[in-house]
Design a protein around this motif. Structure first.
Motif, mmCIF file in Angstrom:
data_model
loop_
_atom_site.group_PDB
_atom_site.id
_atom_site.type_symbol
_atom_site.label_atom_id
_atom_site.label_comp_id
_atom_site.label_asym_id
_atom_site.label_seq_id
_atom_site.Cartn_x
_atom_site.Cartn_y
_atom_site.Cartn_z
ATOM 1 N N LYS A 147 0.841 -1.199 0.000
ATOM 2 C CA LYS A 147 0.000 0.000 0.000
ATOM 3 C C LYS A 147 0.876 1.249 0.000
ATOM 4 N N ILE A 148 0.548 2.210 -0.881
ATOM 5 C CA ILE A 148 1.340 3.436 -0.970
ATOM 6 C C ILE A 148 0.533 4.694 -0.674
ATOM 7 N N GLY A 149 -0.781 4.557 -0.570
ATOM 8 C CA GLY A 149 -1.579 5.747 -0.308
ATOM 9 C C GLY A 149 -3.058 5.431 -0.286
ATOM 10 N N VAL A 150 -3.848 6.482 -0.152
ATOM 11 C CA VAL A 150 -5.299 6.358 -0.097
ATOM 12 C C VAL A 150 -5.919 7.354 -1.074
ATOM 13 N N ALA A 151 -6.860 6.871 -1.875
ATOM 14 C CA ALA A 151 -7.613 7.736 -2.788
ATOM 15 C C ALA A 151 -8.998 7.957 -2.208
ATOM 16 N N THR A 152 -9.385 9.213 -2.060
ATOM 17 C CA THR A 152 -10.693 9.505 -1.466
ATOM 18 C C THR A 152 -11.840 9.080 -2.376
ATOM 19 N N ASP A 153 -11.542 8.853 -3.647
ATOM 20 C CA ASP A 153 -12.509 8.328 -4.607
ATOM 21 C C ASP A 153 -11.733 7.842 -5.832
ATOM 22 N N THR A 154 -12.430 7.299 -6.795
ATOM 23 C CA THR A 154 -11.784 6.787 -8.005
ATOM 24 C C THR A 154 -11.344 7.920 -8.917
ATOM 25 N N PHE A 155 -10.131 7.798 -9.452
ATOM 26 C CA PHE A 155 -9.649 8.671 -10.526
ATOM 27 C C PHE A 155 -10.040 7.980 -11.828
ATOM 28 N N PRO A 156 -11.094 8.459 -12.513
ATOM 29 C CA PRO A 156 -11.606 7.703 -13.656
ATOM 30 C C PRO A 156 -10.737 7.785 -14.891
ATOM 31 N N ARG A 157 -10.802 6.752 -15.665
ATOM 32 C CA ARG A 157 -10.180 6.665 -16.984
ATOM 33 C C ARG A 157 -10.990 5.648 -17.777
ATOM 34 N N GLU A 171 13.882 9.565 -14.909
ATOM 35 C CA GLU A 171 13.512 8.286 -14.289
ATOM 36 C C GLU A 171 12.249 7.725 -14.937
ATOM 37 N N PRO A 172 11.962 6.427 -14.708
ATOM 38 C CA PRO A 172 10.733 5.834 -15.243
ATOM 39 C C PRO A 172 9.500 6.586 -14.755
ATOM 40 N N ASP A 173 8.550 6.808 -15.651
ATOM 41 C CA ASP A 173 7.366 7.590 -15.277
ATOM 42 C C ASP A 173 6.562 6.943 -14.157
ATOM 43 N N ALA A 174 6.467 5.606 -14.151
ATOM 44 C CA ALA A 174 5.710 4.926 -13.096
ATOM 45 C C ALA A 174 6.351 5.147 -11.730
ATOM 46 N N LEU A 175 7.683 5.137 -11.678
ATOM 47 C CA LEU A 175 8.369 5.378 -10.411
ATOM 48 C C LEU A 175 8.097 6.798 -9.916
ATOM 49 N N VAL A 176 8.096 7.751 -10.829
ATOM 50 C CA VAL A 176 7.837 9.146 -10.454
ATOM 51 C C VAL A 176 6.435 9.284 -9.871
ATOM 52 N N LEU A 177 5.441 8.670 -10.521
ATOM 53 C CA LEU A 177 4.070 8.750 -10.019
ATOM 54 C C LEU A 177 3.928 8.003 -8.700
ATOM 55 N N LEU A 178 4.534 6.828 -8.613
ATOM 56 C CA LEU A 178 4.439 6.022 -7.389
ATOM 57 C C LEU A 178 4.951 6.809 -6.181
ATOM 58 N N GLU A 179 6.113 7.388 -6.316
ATOM 59 C CA GLU A 179 6.711 8.099 -5.182
ATOM 60 C C GLU A 179 5.971 9.407 -4.875
ATOM 61 N N TYR A 180 5.340 9.984 -5.897
ATOM 62 C CA TYR A 180 4.537 11.193 -5.677
ATOM 63 C C TYR A 180 3.295 10.852 -4.851
ATOM 64 N N VAL A 181 2.600 9.766 -5.210
ATOM 65 C CA VAL A 181 1.429 9.337 -4.446
ATOM 66 C C VAL A 181 1.836 8.958 -3.031
ATOM 67 N N GLN A 182 2.956 8.267 -2.920
ATOM 68 C CA GLN A 182 3.456 7.859 -1.605
ATOM 69 C C GLN A 182 3.749 9.072 -0.728
ATOM 70 N N LEU A 197 2.370 12.137 -1.034
ATOM 71 C CA LEU A 197 1.127 12.829 -0.696
ATOM 72 C C LEU A 197 0.332 12.066 0.356
ATOM 73 N N GLY A 198 0.336 10.755 0.264
ATOM 74 C CA GLY A 198 -0.394 9.936 1.231
ATOM 75 C C GLY A 198 -1.855 9.792 0.890
ATOM 76 N N THR A 199 -2.549 10.911 0.809
ATOM 77 C CA THR A 199 -3.970 10.922 0.438
ATOM 78 C C THR A 199 -4.145 11.738 -0.827
ATOM 79 N N ILE A 200 -4.827 11.172 -1.807
ATOM 80 C CA ILE A 200 -5.048 11.868 -3.076
ATOM 81 C C ILE A 200 -6.543 11.963 -3.349
ATOM 82 N N THR A 201 -6.957 13.090 -3.906
ATOM 83 C CA THR A 201 -8.371 13.348 -4.184
ATOM 84 C C THR A 201 -8.549 13.699 -5.655
ATOM 85 N N PRO A 202 -9.473 13.032 -6.339
ATOM 86 C CA PRO A 202 -9.680 13.316 -7.764
ATOM 87 C C PRO A 202 -10.388 14.648 -7.993
#
Length: 408
Positions: free
Chosen positions: A196-206, A380-391, A393-398
């Protein structure tokens, strides 16, 4: 998709697959010769890493299909099917009217019985120019069962039907041997991706091409991650790189996690795991930083909105700035204004700005040729950049920040 041919007085027969790359393949079904002609979408070389096609040249699909049909007919083919990576890009919910490369192709071809499309994740079935035209949903969300009735007396297809089928895993009995083989890999993947790297207060749709038509919260999140990581003024990410919602369909083994999928604890909020990030950004792109002029940025944004109102993976999600466009204007002159988050206007001139973006785009993919000038520092790999950014922030909101604005 499955193509089935029904012959007068015979049973349904599913065509076999063939792994060889040929312009077409003729299958004999119940004594009838069915030609399946494969077509690559013309923009394919711009949708993969530049130079990946090597010396392969993509020719006009209409001319190629017409020639292949003639060649197949000379070899005795009686039924003609096109299988292509072209899709529907725009579907009017009120009228049902559709358009896109698949529809344009169908309107330009003659003498075909079935045209099977793909690429844009739009479910469509209709008859155009005497051919049954079908596009199916991606990732196995559904499949299309196409049936043709061929009358030997008239030497023609007298009936064509399509049924969309939704497959359910619950209706399939797992093969014990396959389950055993997969168990080891599932355990290894869980160790790497279930954290687990974080919590989303709701779904980020795609999905349903929303990220290819306008600003979405997930696009904002990714672009913000790029810009924050490298302290650039601007960041962009092509929507074609975004392949899943967040949380994704990745299935952690820990059923106590809060997830949108059945079998987990209910949410929102939802627990975000590492596997989600690699589902969102699976291509292994690398972030590049560089400088761009105001003129280059305008050219980038013009390319981004060039396919609208149709959807396209070239549409970029952005960070650090906002812009307004007018789709009623001609392609190439749709961008009305651009400004930094500070409110300062960006002019179409030689002033420079720092930018973070995927290497795919920087190398000219998705027709971003204005960026293929040799500039860029590989990061750096884009997925690593996003992963560590979410980590971090801890909590992310769409939320959507009105970065991309259309004049109505």
């Amino acid at each position: 998709m499955f193509l089935r041919v029904t012959l007068e007085g015979t049973a349904l027969v599913q065509l076999p697959t063939d792994s060889k790359v040929q312009p077409y393949k003729i299958f004999e079904v119940g004594g009838v010769k069915v030609a399946v002609i494969g077509l690559t979408n013309p923009e394919a070389p711009t949708l993969v890493s530049p130079s990946a096609f090597g010396t392969i040249k993509i020719t006009d699909p209409v001319a190629a299909a017409t020639q292949a049909r003639a060649d197949a007919k000379a070899q005795g083919a009686q039924v003609f099917v096109v299988l292509t990576h072209m899709g529907v890009t725009d579907k009017n919910p009120s009228t049902g009217a559709v358009r896109g490369p698949l529809i344009s192709l169908a309107n330009s071809l003659q003498g075909f019985d079935v045209i099977l499309g793909d690429h844009t994740n739009v479910q469509y079935s209709g008859t155009i120019g005497g051919a049954l035209v079908v596009e199916n949903l991606s990732k196995g969300a559904s499949y299309a069962r196409v049936s043709l009735t061929y009358d030997p007396a008239t030497r023609s297809v007298t009936k064509s039907d399509n049924t969309f089928v939704t497959p359910f895993a619950s209706e399939v009995t797992p093969d014990p041997e396959v389950v055993q083989v997969l168990a080891t890999y599932r355990t290894q993947l869980a160790a790497q991706l279930d954290g687990k790297i974080g919590v989303a207060t709701d779904t980020f749709p795609r999905g349903n091409n929303i990220e290819r038509l306008g600003e979405v919260a997930l696009g904002d999140l990714i672009a913000d991650a790029y810009r924050t990581r490298y302290s650039t003024q601007l960041a962009i990410v092509n929507s074609g790189a975004i392949r899943s919602s967040l949380p994704s369909s990745y299935a952690p083994q820990d059923k106590t996690l809060r997830r949108p999928a059945p079998g987990y604890q209910a949410g929102p909020p939802y627990d975000v795991v590492k596997g989600d990030i690699y589902s969102v950004l699976p291509f292994g792109n690398t972030v590049v930083t560089r400088s761009v002029t105001g003129a280059q940025l305008y050219a980038v944004l013009e390319n981004s909105v060039s396919a609208l109102p149709g959807s396209s993976g070239r549409f970029v999600q952005i960070s650090g700035f906002s812009y307004t466009y007018d789709v009623s204007k001609p392609v190439g002159s749709r961008v009305v204004s651009v400004k930094l988050d500070s409110g300062a206007a960006i002019q179409k001139d030689s002033a420079t700005y720092t930018l973070a973006l995927p290497d795919f785009t920087n190398d000219g993919g998705d027709e971003y040729t204005m960026l293929a000038d040799g500039q860029g520092v590989t990061r750096e790999p884009d997925a690593l950049v996003l992963l560590e950014y979410v980590q971090k922030l801890g909590t992310i909101t769409p939320t959507v920040g009105q970065r991309i604005n259309a004049i109505k």
